[in-house]
Design a protein around this motif. Structure first.
Motif, PDB file in Angstrom:
ATOM      1  N   UNK A  39     -93.290 152.960 -25.780  1.00  0.00           N
ATOM      2  CA  UNK A  39     -94.407 153.074 -26.720  1.00  0.00           C
ATOM      3  C   UNK A  39     -93.994 152.345 -27.989  1.00  0.00           C
ATOM      4  N   UNK A  40     -94.426 151.097 -28.102  1.00  0.00           N
ATOM      5  CA  UNK A  40     -93.988 150.246 -29.217  1.00  0.00           C
ATOM      6  C   UNK A  40     -94.900 150.389 -30.422  1.00  0.00           C
ATOM      7  N   UNK A  41     -94.261 150.386 -31.580  1.00  0.00           N
ATOM      8  CA  UNK A  41     -94.954 150.311 -32.854  1.00  0.00           C
ATOM      9  C   UNK A  41     -94.318 149.177 -33.627  1.00  0.00           C
ATOM     10  N   UNK A  59     -89.921 146.077 -34.922  1.00  0.00           N
ATOM     11  CA  UNK A  59     -90.540 146.613 -33.715  1.00  0.00           C
ATOM     12  C   UNK A  59     -89.743 147.845 -33.322  1.00  0.00           C
ATOM     13  N   UNK A  60     -90.425 148.968 -33.203  1.00  0.00           N
ATOM     14  CA  UNK A  60     -89.781 150.238 -32.892  1.00  0.00           C
ATOM     15  C   UNK A  60     -90.339 150.764 -31.584  1.00  0.00           C
ATOM     16  N   UNK A  65     -88.679 154.855 -22.340  1.00  0.00           N
ATOM     17  CA  UNK A  65     -88.197 153.757 -21.514  1.00  0.00           C
ATOM     18  C   UNK A  65     -88.112 152.468 -22.301  1.00  0.00           C
ATOM     19  N   UNK A  66     -87.392 151.486 -21.773  1.00  0.00           N
ATOM     20  CA  UNK A  66     -87.256 150.212 -22.469  1.00  0.00           C
ATOM     21  C   UNK A  66     -88.572 149.430 -22.500  1.00  0.00           C
ATOM     22  N   UNK A  67     -88.731 148.648 -23.557  1.00  0.00           N
ATOM     23  CA  UNK A  67     -89.914 147.793 -23.717  1.00  0.00           C
ATOM     24  C   UNK A  67     -89.457 146.339 -23.732  1.00  0.00           C
ATOM     25  N   UNK A  68     -90.173 145.522 -23.002  1.00  0.00           N
ATOM     26  CA  UNK A  68     -89.885 144.089 -22.968  1.00  0.00           C
ATOM     27  C   UNK A  68     -90.990 143.388 -23.761  1.00  0.00           C
ATOM     28  N   UNK A  69     -90.696 143.070 -25.030  1.00  0.00           N
ATOM     29  CA  UNK A  69     -91.686 142.381 -25.879  1.00  0.00           C
ATOM     30  C   UNK A  69     -91.767 140.941 -25.413  1.00  0.00           C
ATOM     31  N   UNK A 124     -86.394 154.517 -28.124  1.00  0.00           N
ATOM     32  CA  UNK A 124     -85.872 155.110 -29.337  1.00  0.00           C
ATOM     33  C   UNK A 124     -85.146 154.140 -30.251  1.00  0.00           C
ATOM     34  N   UNK A 125     -85.181 152.845 -29.957  1.00  0.00           N
ATOM     35  CA  UNK A 125     -84.451 151.849 -30.750  1.00  0.00           C
ATOM     36  C   UNK A 125     -85.402 150.980 -31.565  1.00  0.00           C
ATOM     37  N   UNK A 126     -84.848 150.359 -32.596  1.00  0.00           N
ATOM     38  CA  UNK A 126     -85.581 149.475 -33.498  1.00  0.00           C
ATOM     39  C   UNK A 126     -84.986 148.086 -33.424  1.00  0.00           C
ATOM     40  N   UNK A 127     -85.854 147.066 -33.452  1.00  0.00           N
ATOM     41  CA  UNK A 127     -85.388 145.690 -33.542  1.00  0.00           C
ATOM     42  C   UNK A 127     -86.057 145.038 -34.721  1.00  0.00           C
TER      43      UNK A 127
END
Length: 191
Positions: A39-41, A59-60, A65-69, A124-127
């Motif tokens: 769930x990306x924000x 991008x948080x 689960x992992x998100x592939x932007x 749960x990670x931020x880029x």
């Protein structure tokens, strides 16, 4: 009759076991997908969680689960920009742009950039896409950018490991499910 009764009981037991196994498999598949849902924000920020003044695009992934932007676009008042340099030029007056460019050349205003084409963000990670830390030396330039930051908007598309994809069309928009992400190369943001 006894042999027929035993055979029918074994047949009913076997069929019941198969139905239960198929149903259990479907439930487990849904559980795995639920435990892998990103769930990306994304958006612009002026401060870190610790309270340090930083102007950034982050991008948080608030999902598990992992998100592939796969696509990232930035707009200034509805017009797409492709880089931080274009973002600054589209946001400020020409004399302010010249001042900021001079400050960047003199390394008074440093912009940290994440220039990857696609980002893989764990749950749960931020880029950070780009980040400008506020310092006593660059405070004037940082405030120029901070003042125009409300003009900025972001669009992005991301997928889960199961190839389920979502499109977000603005900072305040919720992710909308789509079939797959499509990169719009002439408009993609590469800081």
């Amino acid at each position: 009759w006894l042999e027929l009764g035993i055979a029918l009981t074994a047949l009913v037991t076997s069929i019941s076991s198969i139905v239960i196994a198929v149903h259990h498999g479907a439930i487990m598949e849904r559980l795995v997908q639920a435990n892998s849902l990103p769930y990306m924000q994304g958006g612009f920020s002026t401060v870190t969680p610790e309270g340090v003044p930083v102007l950034s695009l982050d991008l948080l992934n608030r999902g598990v689960g992992p998100a592939h932007e796969q696509s990232l676009r930035v707009k200034v008042e509805g017009r797409y920009v492709k880089s931080v340099t274009e973002l600054i030029a589209a946001s400020l007056e020409p004399q302010q742009v010249a001042e900021i460019e001079k400050a960047r050349q003199e390394q008074i205003l440093n912009i940290n950039k994440n220039n990857v084409r696609h980002r893989f963000i764990p749950g749960g990670e931020l880029q950070s896409v780009f980040r400008v830390a506020k310092t006593p030396e660059n405070a004037r330039y940082w405030q120029m950018l901070d003042a125009v930051q409300p003009k900025w908007d972001v669009e992005y598309c991301y997928c889960s490991v199961f190839k389920e994809c979502w499109q977000v069309s603005g900072v305040w928009e919720e992710p909308k499910p789509i079939e797959h992400c499509v990169r719009d190369e002439p408009r993609e943001f590469m800081p």
